[in-house]
Design an enzyme around this catalytic site. Structure first.
Site, PDB file in Angstrom:
ATOM      1  CG  HIS A   1      -2.017  -1.032   1.092  1.00 45.99           C
ATOM      2  ND1 HIS A   1      -3.021  -1.147   2.017  1.00 45.99           N
ATOM      3  CD2 HIS A   1      -2.259  -1.980   0.157  1.00 45.99           C
ATOM      4  CE1 HIS A   1      -3.844  -2.116   1.655  1.00 45.99           C
ATOM      5  NE2 HIS A   1      -3.395  -2.639   0.532  1.00 45.99           N
TER       6      HIS A   1
ATOM      7  CB  CYS B   1      -1.979   1.241   6.135  1.00 51.25           C
ATOM      8  SG  CYS B   1      -1.430   0.478   4.591  1.00 51.25           S
TER       9      CYS B   1
ATOM     10  CD  GLU C   1      -2.154   3.955   3.273  1.00 50.67           C
ATOM     11  OE1 GLU C   1      -3.337   4.091   3.597  1.00 50.67           O
ATOM     12  OE2 GLU C   1      -1.781   3.187   2.340  1.00 50.67           O
TER      13      GLU C   1
END
Length: 147
Positions: free
Chosen positions: A78, A109, A80
């Site tokens: 992801h 995350c 993040e």
């Protein structure tokens, strides 16, 4: 011309970062900011050196997995996660910073954001993960959705 407020400004940059994504389902970008300085950026995609989903296809898409479910089937990281990892790789302290993301973080995350000691999350949109929102709130991390 007057400068827009800082959150709007950084969310615009986050949207540009998202255009680097190679995900077939959702392009997500993230930037980590501290004292109005961009410390790190990330977008969702395959790990460094591996083929991108745009080349290999998407198992979650093929199986019809709904958004927000079965993240372990995804080849990519992801946005993040990539932003936090890039800061670590380059020895940049992000503790006390703000992470700007094009959509609200998932629970994985959220846990990374908590342990990275980020203090604030600003998102351009929501995401269907109630546990993530609950954990961020329990950790005292402000989450603001500014579509």
């Amino acid at each position: 011309m007057a400068r827009p407020d800082w959150d709007t400004y950084f969310l615009e940059i986050t949207r540009v970062v998202a255009t680097r994504s190679t995900c077939l389902r959702r392009q997500v970008g993230a930037i980590i900011v501290k004292e109005r300085r961009i410390l790190s950026t990330g977008y969702n995609g395959a790990p460094t050196g591996l083929k991108h989903c745009s080349e290999t296809g998407c198992l979650r898409q093929e199986l019809g997995v709904p958004s927000g479910e079965r993240h372990e089937l995804c080849r990519g990281l992801h946005a993040e996660q990539n932003a936090i990892i890039q800061a670590a790789v380059h020895g940049v302290s992000i503790a006390g910073g703000t992470i700007y993301v094009t959509c609200q973080p998932c629970v994985v995350c959220a846990k990374m954001i908590i342990n990275a000691n980020l203090r604030r999350v600003v998102c351009a949109g929501g995401y269907p993960d109630r546990l993530a929102a609950e954990m961020l709130a329990a950790a005292g991390i402000a989450v603001e959705v500014k579509g």
